[in-house]
Design an enzyme around this catalytic site. Sequence first.
Site, PDB file in Angstrom:
ATOM      1  N   SER A  25       0.862  -1.192   0.000  1.00  0.00           N
ATOM      2  CA  SER A  25       0.000   0.000   0.000  1.00  0.00           C
ATOM      3  C   SER A  25       0.892   1.233   0.000  1.00  0.00           C
ATOM      4  O   SER A  25       2.071   1.146   0.375  1.00  0.00           O
ATOM      5  CB  SER A  25      -0.852   0.000   1.277  1.00  0.00           C
ATOM      6  OG  SER A  25      -1.506   1.245   1.436  1.00  0.00           O
ATOM      7  N   TYR A  36      -2.368  -1.140  10.356  1.00  0.00           N
ATOM      8  CA  TYR A  36      -2.271  -1.261   8.891  1.00  0.00           C
ATOM      9  C   TYR A  36      -0.927  -0.727   8.387  1.00  0.00           C
ATOM     10  O   TYR A  36      -0.241  -1.374   7.595  1.00  0.00           O
ATOM     11  CB  TYR A  36      -3.438  -0.486   8.265  1.00  0.00           C
ATOM     12  CG  TYR A  36      -3.630  -0.682   6.778  1.00  0.00           C
ATOM     13  CD1 TYR A  36      -4.391  -1.744   6.291  1.00  0.00           C
ATOM     14  CD2 TYR A  36      -3.079   0.205   5.864  1.00  0.00           C
ATOM     15  CE1 TYR A  36      -4.590  -1.915   4.922  1.00  0.00           C
ATOM     16  CE2 TYR A  36      -3.271   0.051   4.497  1.00  0.00           C
ATOM     17  CZ  TYR A  36      -4.032  -1.014   4.031  1.00  0.00           C
ATOM     18  OH  TYR A  36      -4.234  -1.175   2.673  1.00  0.00           O
TER      19      TYR A  36
HETATM   20  P1  NAD Z   1     -11.431  -5.952  -0.275  1.00  0.00           P
HETATM   21  O1  NAD Z   1     -12.002  -5.855   1.099  1.00  0.00           O
HETATM   22  O2  NAD Z   1     -12.318  -5.762  -1.452  1.00  0.00           O
HETATM   23  O3  NAD Z   1     -10.680  -7.335  -0.476  1.00  0.00           O
HETATM   24  C1  NAD Z   1      -9.948  -7.944   0.527  1.00  0.00           C
HETATM   25  C2  NAD Z   1      -9.901  -9.410   0.236  1.00  0.00           C
HETATM   26  O4  NAD Z   1      -9.222 -10.065   1.321  1.00  0.00           O
HETATM   27  C3  NAD Z   1     -11.298 -10.015   0.147  1.00  0.00           C
HETATM   28  O5  NAD Z   1     -11.322 -10.996  -0.868  1.00  0.00           O
HETATM   29  C4  NAD Z   1     -11.471 -10.675   1.512  1.00  0.00           C
HETATM   30  O6  NAD Z   1     -12.363 -11.755   1.479  1.00  0.00           O
HETATM   31  C5  NAD Z   1     -10.049 -11.119   1.765  1.00  0.00           C
HETATM   32  N1  NAD Z   1      -9.779 -11.413   3.163  1.00  0.00           N
HETATM   33  C6  NAD Z   1     -10.022 -10.637   4.248  1.00  0.00           C
HETATM   34  N2  NAD Z   1      -9.681 -11.307   5.374  1.00  0.00           N
HETATM   35  C7  NAD Z   1      -9.216 -12.514   4.988  1.00  0.00           C
HETATM   36  C8  NAD Z   1      -8.752 -13.657   5.676  1.00  0.00           C
HETATM   37  N3  NAD Z   1      -8.691 -13.685   7.000  1.00  0.00           N
HETATM   38  N4  NAD Z   1      -8.389 -14.734   4.949  1.00  0.00           N
HETATM   39  C9  NAD Z   1      -8.473 -14.739   3.597  1.00  0.00           C
HETATM   40  N5  NAD Z   1      -8.908 -13.689   2.898  1.00  0.00           N
HETATM   41  C10 NAD Z   1      -9.274 -12.590   3.578  1.00  0.00           C
HETATM   42  O7  NAD Z   1     -10.203  -4.932  -0.293  1.00  0.00           O
HETATM   43  P2  NAD Z   1      -9.219  -4.470  -1.463  1.00  0.00           P
HETATM   44  O8  NAD Z   1      -9.252  -2.995  -1.466  1.00  0.00           O
HETATM   45  O9  NAD Z   1      -9.444  -5.215  -2.701  1.00  0.00           O
HETATM   46  O10 NAD Z   1      -7.822  -4.880  -0.806  1.00  0.00           O
HETATM   47  C11 NAD Z   1      -6.935  -5.815  -1.363  1.00  0.00           C
HETATM   48  C12 NAD Z   1      -5.526  -5.490  -0.910  1.00  0.00           C
HETATM   49  O11 NAD Z   1      -5.142  -4.221  -1.418  1.00  0.00           O
HETATM   50  C13 NAD Z   1      -5.378  -5.414   0.613  1.00  0.00           C
HETATM   51  O12 NAD Z   1      -4.158  -6.005   1.012  1.00  0.00           O
HETATM   52  C14 NAD Z   1      -5.355  -3.920   0.860  1.00  0.00           C
HETATM   53  O13 NAD Z   1      -4.667  -3.598   2.045  1.00  0.00           O
HETATM   54  C15 NAD Z   1      -4.631  -3.436  -0.375  1.00  0.00           C
HETATM   55  N6  NAD Z   1      -4.837  -2.026  -0.665  1.00  0.00           N
HETATM   56  C16 NAD Z   1      -6.085  -1.545  -0.944  1.00  0.00           C
HETATM   57  C17 NAD Z   1      -6.221  -0.190  -1.197  1.00  0.00           C
HETATM   58  C18 NAD Z   1      -7.559   0.409  -1.512  1.00  0.00           C
HETATM   59  O14 NAD Z   1      -7.628   1.629  -1.611  1.00  0.00           O
HETATM   60  N7  NAD Z   1      -8.619  -0.351  -1.681  1.00  0.00           N
HETATM   61  C19 NAD Z   1      -5.117   0.654  -1.161  1.00  0.00           C
HETATM   62  C20 NAD Z   1      -3.884   0.121  -0.885  1.00  0.00           C
HETATM   63  C21 NAD Z   1      -3.743  -1.221  -0.644  1.00  0.00           C
END
Ligand code: NAD
Length: 259
Positions: free
Chosen positions: A141, A154
């Site tokens: 991130s 985080y």
């Molecule tokens: P999201 O909530 O849509 O997806 C998260 C995924 O992780 C989902 O499929 C969920 O089921 C899964 N998950 C959660 N807990 C879990 C567990 N205990 N075991 C297995 N799977 C689990 O969120 P996203 O935005 O798609 O995030 C994906 C990645 O990108 C994350 O690591 C997040 O930190 C990172 N990220 C997101 C953003 C953003 O702005 N959305 C920015 C930077 C980084």
Amino acid sequence: MNMSIKGKTAVITGSNSGIGLGIAEVLARAGVNVVLNSFTDSKEDHALAARIAQETGVEARYIQADMSNGDQCRALIAKAGTCDILVNNAGIQHVCPIDTFPVDKWNAIIAVNMNSVFHTTAMALPLMRKAGWGRIVNIASGHGLRASPFKAAYVTAKHGVVGMTKTVGLETAKEPITCNAVCPGYVLTPLVEAQIPDTAKQYGISEEEAIEKVILAKQPSKEFVTVEQLAGTVLFLCSDAAAQITGSAIAVDGGWTAA
Ligand code: NAD
């Protein structure tokens, strides 16, 4: 881009939603067999894999495993059997000042966002070495490179993932294996949508103001990053063109971490 990834197998953690699902879809369209994962085991989860297989012609499986549990992280890779491409994407968030940050939330975020990367990587590397090729892409991130208030767990976990990425990049530097982190800015997925009300509450502002003044305030482009842009970056890191990119943290953040 010379793509030699057709027929490889990718395991994408946390891929029944958001960025992980988008990455799985793009890899499948490039001819990569995909293993989807989350902690649930619903009909919808398995239907996602069936849909991807039907649309793209690759093999797609859904394997349930809770990434907050080290043994289950390891079992995911063991059950996959092959793992040429490992995308560590599972992630959760909680927004709260550190002095009242719930201990269970701290432990869960460190386990899912950071410890899982250790467990899956440890299991996947021997499979990659046996296959003679491998790509590890850790979805970190902008918070792996910069901090924001109220996100202690985080920010800690994501900085840890960037550090782990550099270490694994060095440990595999002489092999046909790379390990990189992708550091997204804000992407409008369920993870970000869920923190808008808490952010508004912490700052005492409306949800619209939270988007404009807090969330996108950090992103000079003033636009959300898209899932497709991130999946494209992962695809590039899996290509031959990226064979000498390792141990790096690639920002896809509309300029956030340039400031
Ligand atoms: P999201 O909530 O849509 O997806 C998260 C995924 O992780 C989902 O499929 C969920 O089921 C899964 N998950 C959660 N807990 C879990 C567990 N205990 N075991 C297995 N799977 C689990 O969120 P996203 O935005 O798609 O995030 C994906 C990645 O990108 C994350 O690591 C997040 O930190 C990172 N990220 C997101 C953003 C953003 O702005 N959305 C920015 C930077 C980084």
